[in-house]
Design an enzyme around this catalytic site. Structure first.
Site, mmCIF file in Angstrom:
data_model
loop_
_atom_site.group_PDB
_atom_site.id
_atom_site.type_symbol
_atom_site.label_atom_id
_atom_site.label_comp_id
_atom_site.label_asym_id
_atom_site.label_seq_id
_atom_site.Cartn_x
_atom_site.Cartn_y
_atom_site.Cartn_z
ATOM 1 N N HIS A 22 0.835 -1.215 0.000
ATOM 2 C CA HIS A 22 0.000 0.000 0.000
ATOM 3 C C HIS A 22 0.869 1.265 0.000
ATOM 4 C CE1 HIS A 22 -3.838 -2.151 0.921
ATOM 5 N NE2 HIS A 22 -3.018 -3.004 1.506
ATOM 6 N N ASN B 170 -10.207 -2.996 2.493
ATOM 7 C CA ASN B 170 -9.885 -3.006 1.065
ATOM 8 C C ASN B 170 -11.158 -2.794 0.250
ATOM 9 O OD1 ASN B 170 -7.128 -3.464 1.258
ATOM 10 N ND2 ASN B 170 -7.307 -5.683 1.065
ATOM 11 N N HIS C 34 -3.942 1.012 11.987
ATOM 12 C CA HIS C 34 -3.720 -0.246 12.698
ATOM 13 C C HIS C 34 -5.076 -0.856 13.060
ATOM 14 C CE1 HIS C 34 -2.353 -3.278 15.292
ATOM 15 N NE2 HIS C 34 -2.116 -2.595 16.383
ATOM 16 N N TYR D 202 1.012 -4.134 12.228
ATOM 17 C CA TYR D 202 0.878 -2.711 11.885
ATOM 18 C C TYR D 202 1.712 -1.792 12.776
ATOM 19 C CZ TYR D 202 -2.477 -3.871 8.307
ATOM 20 O OH TYR D 202 -3.047 -4.380 7.174
#
Ligand code: HDE
Length: 686
Positions: free
Chosen positions: A79, A152, A343, A366
């Site tokens: 990403h 997503n 996160h 994360y």
């Protein structure tokens, strides 16, 4: 005011106005070093004589250069390319029944948000319109602390267990020996991974579908992917899946268009988002939830903890509970979009996890990744990451600490500071984990209930329209066509024969692989909600290229433009030269794009103005013919007034509207608007 000033003002664009604002804002500010020392000269390093060596004592040069030398931070492992905006979220009605999360209680409360959209595989500088999954990460700055919904634009994932994530990402990223290809999955290692990890089948179907080619970040759905838990005031839990539904509907580009756009405008999606917000066309997404009761966990033919499975909307309806509006662009890309740290473990009371083994692994990853990306454990103090509520704890020090914590006490429990800051019980707002009962042996295993890899891949295939199916087949053929190893190609074809025989035979055709024997389909079910043909269609913010030359027929064009603009269509004038294009009467129009800089892939539709002189003038640029032809090949609506029809490859057919066909100009405008509202005209033969 003299004439020159007058014409200067008339020529100003909103960009000029922004620049003026910036000028006023900075006006009169003196330049300083980072130590606040006023600078007297900023263009020459300090030298011995004007042709001599530079001196070490030139602290101003060294400060400026050192800062520059360190202006990049590591890009995100995945990403890396993203684009963000600010906005707010409002719930439609209290969700008290399911969750105690405060931001989901009161419809009058606006919770600030920041959203970062992203592609997954490419580097920070890669093109926007590649075939890829899109990240859709939202940070809610709630009164109870930050809540991150890190999702997503597809509801499932490639793998079932976090342990495999590094392998999957290594396979999909550019190959390690030569760092090729950039931002694409069309290569051997990705497809080798797929063929050897059959749990990827369902997500690969999504990745090969039009969902991976969003027309706009404003026109794609978002999904939390994992099953989460809602916990209400009395400690009762429900399983929940999160959805974002764009109010403009879910829309995609066509593959040929995306590839051309990657060169013509690599920033196509981010520019679109920026412009929409800049012009007050605020993107909106409704938040939807699917709810399953705790005691219904095992009522389905899929495991609700398996992240490669979706909950069909026809089986478990999506309840729309609120809306997010993005209404502010960033002031500074780096400070905000690049430094934001999401996160899935940033939760608030009332939202909890499940044992989805992919989610569990994310809960580690994360924070860990931010330590190297943002340079230490204090990244929560970067302005974009700060909660809107105060932070009190006994954490101290570390790289880039911003807070100055006074006093001698930095431990709990303490007596000196009256034992504060102190934990707060759950009934007074403290976060408490759901007291789920778990038992079992320590094993490195996956549940038997995760073993079905093909049924929902087939469900997805069964739910597609013929056009979408053809796009999926072409995508597989394109992607596998780039795979060098014949064995890998064959393995993939064989694997997808387990999903659907017809699909695999169609993929195989043209790849030089041995077509598999038709095995039927792994599922007889379908879910119409999965087809983006069933989405909302609106003309709002559809972009129309209006091809106009000097001497255009004014009256008709003015009337049509008015009809389009009243419906929210964005019409932009394209002409051989920038400046103004003059009509056959007294009017003139400001040209937004010269033909040289414009291409039909940048627009959703084309309208050609009428007037003999205008058409002849447009034809001075031979490119104009290809412009319209390409729009035709991409199934886009095309309209022509009067002689403008001479530029069209065909003067009738689906999505082709000419004033000739329509009695008067009003009904022409209406028919064109209808064609634009339909977006693409798939029944056209190209
Ligand atoms: Fe991520 N993911 N991910 N992911 N992910 C990251 O975190 C990771 C997964 C998603 O705009 C990284 O801060 C693991 C699923 C988004 O800043 C990293 C696993 C979903 C973003 C990471 C997953 C996502 C990330 C890289 C498998 C959809 C961009 C930089 C267990 C629900 C957020 C960073 C942004 C980013 C790890 C799987 C979505 C490395 C280990 C499933 C939208 O920590």
């Amino acid at each position: 005011m003299n004439n020159r000033e007058n014409s200067n003002n008339e020529n100003r664009t909103s960009k000029d106005e922004q620049l003026e604002e910036f000028r006023v804002h900075n006006d009169g500010k003196k330049m300083t070093t980072n130590q606040g020392l006023t600078v007297s000269e900023d263009e020459h390093s300090l030298k011995v004589g004007d042709r001599g060596p530079t001196l070490m004592e030139d602290f101003h040069f060294r400060e400026k250069m050192t800062h520059f030398d360190h202006e990049r931070i590591p890009e995100r492992i995945v990403h890396a390319r993203g684009f963000g905006a600010h906005g707010y979220f409002q719930v439609y009605e209290s969700m008290k029944e399911y969750t105690r999360a405060k931001f989901l209680q009161d419809p009058s409360v606006q919770t600030p948000v920041f959203v970062r959209f992203s592609t997954v595989a490419g580097s920070r500088g890669s093109a926007d319109t590649v075939r890829d999954v899109r990240g859709f990460a939202t940070k809610f700055y709630t009164e109870e602390g930050n809540y991150d919904l890190v999702g997503n634009n597809m509801p499932v994932f490639f793998i079932q267990d976090a342990m495999k994530f590094p392998d999957f990402i290594h396979a999909v990223k550019p190959e390690p020996h030569n760092e090729i290809p950039q931002a694409q999955s069309a290569h051997d290692t990705f497809w080798d991974f797929v063929a050897n990890n059959t749990e990827s089948a369902h997500m690969v179907m999504w990745a090969m579908s039009d969902r991976s080619l969003p027309r706009s970040l404003r026109m794609m759905e978002g999904f939390g992917v994992h099953t989460f838990r809602f916990i209400n005031e009395v400690g009762e839990a429900h399983f929940v899946k999160f959805h974002w539904k764009p109010t403009l509907g879910t829309h995609s580009l066509v593959w040929d268009e995306t590839q051309k756009l990657a060169g013509k405008d690599p920033d196509f999606n981010r520019r679109d988002l920026w412009d929409a917000i800049d012009t007050g066309n605020y993107p909106e997404f409704e938040l939807g939830i699917q709810i399953i009761k705790e005691d219904e966990e095992f009522n389905f033919d899929f495991d609700i903890l398996d992240p490669t499975k979706l909950w069909p909307e026809e089986l478990i309806p999506v309840r729309i509970i609120g809306k997010m509006t993005l209404n502010r662009n960033t002031d500074n890309f780096f400070a905000e979009t690049e430094q934001i740290a999401f996160h899935p473990g940033h939760v608030v009371p009332g939202i909890d996890f499940t044992n989805d083994p992919l989610l569990q692994g994310r809960l580690f990853s994360y924070t860990d990744t931010q330590l190297s990306r943002l340079g230490g454990p204090n990244f929560h103090e970067i302005p974009i990451n700060r909660p809107i509520v105060p932070v009190h704890n006994n954490q101290r020090d570390g790289m880039h600490r911003m807070t100055i914590n006074p006093g001698q006490v930095s431990y709990h429990k303490n007596g000196i500071a009256n034992n504060s800051p102190r934990p707060v019980p759950a009934d007074q707002g403290g976060y408490e984990h759901y007291t789920e009962k778990v038992e079992g042996r320590k094993v490195r295993q996956r549940s038997e209930s995760f073993k079905d890899h093909y049924s929902q891949a087939a469900l997805f295939w069964n739910s597609m329209s013929d056009v979408e199916k053809q796009h999926i087949v072409s995508a597989f053929q394109f992607e596998l066509g780039k795979v060098q190893s014949k064995e890998i190609r064959q393995n993939v074809v064989d694997m997808f024969a387990n999903v659907d025989g017809d699909l695999a035979i169609r993929i195989s055709d043209g790849l030089g692989t041995i077509p598999p024997e038709a095995k039927g389909s792994a599922s007889t079910q379908s879910s119409p909600a999965l087809s983006i043909m069933n989405t909302i269609h609106t003309p709002v913010t559809r972009k129309v290229a209006v091809l106009v030359g000097d001497g255009y027929q004014d009256e008709a064009l003015t009337s049509v433009l008015q009809t389009l603009m009243e419906a929210g269509v964005q019409a932009e004038i394209v002409s051989p030269k920038l400046g103004y294009v003059t009509s056959d009467g007294v009017n003139r129009l400001e040209v937004k794009h010269s033909l040289l800089g414009a291409d039909s892939v940048l627009f959703d539709a084309v309208l050609v103005a009428g007037g003999r002189q205008s058409v002849d003038n447009l034809l001075t640029e031979p490119k104009v013919i290809d412009f319209v032809k390409e729009a035709y090949q991409h199934f886009k609506p095309i309209g022509a007034i009067g002689e403008g029809a001479e530029l069209l490859p065909k003067t009738e057919g689906p999505g082709i509207v000419t004033s000739e066909m329509n009695g008067d100009i009003q009904s022409f405008g209406k028919s064109l608007l209808e064609a634009i509202t339909a977006h693409r005209h798939w029944s056209r033969t190209v």
